[in-house]
Design a protein around this motif. Structure first.
Motif, PDB file in Angstrom:
ATOM      1  N   GLU A 117       5.252   4.572   0.440  1.00 48.31           N
ATOM      2  CA  GLU A 117       4.756   4.768  -0.917  1.00 48.31           C
ATOM      3  C   GLU A 117       5.571   3.945  -1.917  1.00 48.31           C
ATOM      4  N   LYS A 120       4.669   0.335  -2.839  1.00 48.31           N
ATOM      5  CA  LYS A 120       3.599   0.105  -3.808  1.00 48.31           C
ATOM      6  C   LYS A 120       4.160  -0.048  -5.223  1.00 48.31           C
ATOM      7  N   ASN A 259       3.461  -4.175  -9.987  1.00 45.12           N
ATOM      8  CA  ASN A 259       2.355  -3.463 -10.644  1.00 45.12           C
ATOM      9  C   ASN A 259       2.830  -2.721 -11.884  1.00 45.12           C
ATOM     10  N   THR A 264      -1.305   4.887 -11.230  1.00 46.97           N
ATOM     11  CA  THR A 264      -1.328   5.338  -9.841  1.00 46.97           C
ATOM     12  C   THR A 264      -2.286   6.516  -9.683  1.00 46.97           C
TER      13      THR A 264
END
Length: 665
Positions: A117, A120, A259, A264
């Motif tokens: 995770e 990301k 990002n 999210t």
């Protein structure tokens, strides 16, 4: 070999513990306190390794029981390795605890959990992190068992050329002076003790005062004032800011965000379920659905257990005998009937009651573990924090109170999640006033007979009275016997994730097993006592007015008139002390039909009885759990007197005011 697992709450520490130890683990309490202690064993290349899961903490100060337990274990038990489990998705926040661990021990392995995770959000340079810190760093994804073998290998075989965080030169100079002075006393961990002396750590002060280091304490006080003068703030803030600076710098050295500004899935879900207006109604719906699920699934199992042990009355007047009746008839062939009755209608019926609790308790803990591991309960705690503070509890207190609607036993056990001992005891004191599922069953049975047209209204009024009383008493207790400030509530909001079946199953069984071993044995013993009261003196009808329990009811009958309680109602309350569901069975035994029961009480008497049942002494299982969690007989007596006082007060007022107004006759 001894390995300790440390880390912030919600980092997947329990999942890694379960992955390392499997079924070779047990749960108890740390000596002298109610904080849960998990221990397990594993093997690596023939070497037996003991693993201890330390309580989740955000730091190693002395503000909470969990923090003291974690740091004292490392200081006193000297584990060979400490594995610091970090939530990689909240990397910078988790690095603060690592800086404190590096001051306390030289042998640390970092587990960068939830690494899949984290990728990301950041590009994490694991090799650079190893080089900067001088300790092994292992990426893991615990829910998929990824990295667990390498983590164990590094813990056993890894190198630890640790590079401890340093402070500004003027602070370091004073730390080294205190460290040098402490070495004369051979206390061990001298650098850590020197830092804690500077920080005016109360627990460390007490420990060092016992070995007579007044000169060092005075020197530390002098240094502390000097540092505060230089930096213009209190010493704790100054030292914490240094650690945060180190964590911040380390984070930006090893992690490159990606990002930036992206939304999210967690953000999108939180926009709905953690909304300041809609969040609480959503939570109430979730809990309503959860309880419905528990009772719908548990009911067939409970009915099966009841049928197995107690049999069933048939519509044509016949009966299917259960194990209790069959065993009684079999045993009377070779032992006195009184002994057979004691074994079967006393002890075996007690066992049946314990087993009938089990489906509800297991399913409640299954649901709670799922909601907790998914990350949802952390949001609920934040949503409820402002409301709960008014009655002296932090946000997490709402979870145990809501659980009480299912069963007070797991609800009281769940208060272990509260970090402050004062808040934990306040929650335990209030929890038995929440009507459990068993009491709600009795309410449903009696309101269907006496208040058929207004059943829902009466049921809701009982719940409303209960919640209002809990809120009022919580506020009063906060100002009096449980006086104290509510601790600042700090909790990392973890990302939403799908819990593993293995993880939530282990959590469910750990707590269910505790109920069976502790509360279960007491219930069976209490069942034997109740049987004796109902069966003695010899020759009387079981549970009749001539039995001891019947005589007690008759003795209290004049008092019962003040509250509208009939002798039969008083007898049922005695049996209800064993388990609240037994109230229904008591009325069934005492009255041959529902019509006879309805004729025995007016509506006013029935409502007065319901109010008494709402508050009076919790069942034996709940009291056993209260004692288990507090280790205090006085606290158990307090809970008993609290419930009885409220029951008598509400029942008296309802009956007397109703009589004066001429209602409910």
């Amino acid at each position: 070999m001894l390995i300790a697992l440390a880390g912030n709450p919600n980092t997947g520490k329990s999942t890694i513990f379960n992955a390392l130890t499997g079924s070779h683990q047990h749960v108890g309490n740390w000596p002298g306190v109610t904080v849960e202690k998990k221990e397990g064993f594993t093997e690596y290349k023939g070497k037996r390794i003991k693993i201890v899961d330390l309580p989740g903490t955000y730091s190693l100060t002395a503000y909470s029981l969990e923090e003291l337990i974690a740091r004292n274990f490392i200081l006193e038990e000297k584990p060979d390795v400490v594995i610091d489990i970090i939530d990689s998705t909240n990397l910078e926040r988790n690095l603060y605890l690592l800086t404190e661990l590096m001051e306390l021990t030289d042998r640390i392995v970092v587990a960068l959990n939830m690494f899949d995770e984290a990728k990301k959000k950041y590009r994490i340079d694991v090799e650079k992190m190893k080089k900067i810190l001088g300790i092994p760093v292992v990426p893991t994804v615990a829910i998929r068992n990824e990295g667990i073998d390498e983590l164990l290998k590094e813990a056993v075989e890894g190198n630890f050329p640790i590079k401890k965080p340093s402070y500004p030169e003027d602070v370091e100079k004073r730390i080294k002076t205190l460290e040098s002075m402490l070495k004369k006393y051979k206390v061990g961990h001298e650098r850590w003790y020197a830092i804690k002396l500077l920080e005016n750590d109360g627990d460390v002060m007490k420990k060092l005062q016992r070995i007579g280091v007044k000169d060092i304490i005075h020197q530390a006080e002098h240094f502390r004032h000097e540092i505060e003068d230089v930096y213009g703030d209190d010493i704790e803030t100054v030292m914490a800011s240094f650690r945060y600076s180190f964590s911040h710098g380390l984070f930006h050295e090893i992690a490159e965000p990606i990002n930036v500004g992206g939304v999210t899935i967690t953000d999108m879900v939180d926009h709905v379920v953690a909304h300041k207006i809609f969040g609480i109604p959503i939570f109430l719906v979730v809990m309503y659905l959860a309880f419905n699920f528990v009772f719908e699934i548990a009911m067939p199992f409970q009915d099966a257990i009841d049928l197995l042990f107690n049999g069933k009355e048939l519509a044509n007047g016949g009966k299917i005998n259960g194990l209790i009746d069959l065993s009684y008839n079999w045993m009377t062939g070779f032992m006195p009937s009184w002994l057979s009755s004691f074994i079967n209608y006393g002890l075996l019926r007690g066992l049946a009651a314990v087993l009938s609790f089990l489906p509800i308790i297991m399913l409640l803990f299954l649901i709670l573990s799922f909601l907790e591991d998914s990350g949802y309960l952390a949001r609920v705690a934040f949503l409820m924090d402002r409301i709960m503070r008014r009655i002296g509890l932090e946000g997490r207190g709402i979870i145990s109170l809501m659980l009480g609607l299912g069963c007070n036993v797991p609800a009281i056990m769940s208060t272990r999640a509260l970090r402050n001992e004062r808040e934990r005891k306040l929650s335990i004191a209030l929890n038995p006033l929440i009507p459990c599922g068993a009491r709600i069953q009795v309410f449903a049975f009696l309101t269907s007979l006496f208040f058929a047209r207004n059943q829902a209204t009466v049921l809701w009024s009982l719940l409303l009275i209960s919640f209002a009383t809990v809120a009022f008493l919580g506020y009063i207790y906060k100002k009096t016997i449980f006086k104290g400030e509510v601790e600042p509530f700090v909790m990392e909001l973890p990302p939403y994730r799908l819990p593993t079946l293995k993880g939530i199953s282990i959590h469910m069984w750990e707590k269910s097993e505790g109920f069976l071993k502790k509360a279960g044995t007491i219930i069976i013993g209490a069942a034997g006592v109740i049987w004796l009261l109902a069966a003695l003196p010899w020759g009387v009808e079981y549970g009749s007015e001539s039995s001891y329990i019947g005589q007690i009811a008759q003795f209290l009958s004049p008092v019962g008139h003040l509250f509208g309680l009939t002798p039969q109602a008083i007898i049922s309350l005695f049996f209800g002390f064993f388990a609240k569901e037994v109230v229904i069975e008591s009325f069934t035994v005492l009255f041959k039909s529902k019509g006879a029961l309805m004729a025995s009480m007016t509506q006013l008497q029935a409502f007065s009885f319901l109010l008494f049942l709402l508050f009076y002494t919790p069942c034996v299982a709940t009291l056993a759990t209260v004692y288990r969690e507090t280790r205090s007989k006085r606290f158990v007596v307090f809970v008993i007197l609290e419930g009885l006082t409220l029951a008598l007060l509400f029942s008296f007022l309802a009956y007397q005011i109703g009589t004066l107004l001429g209602v409910g006759g």
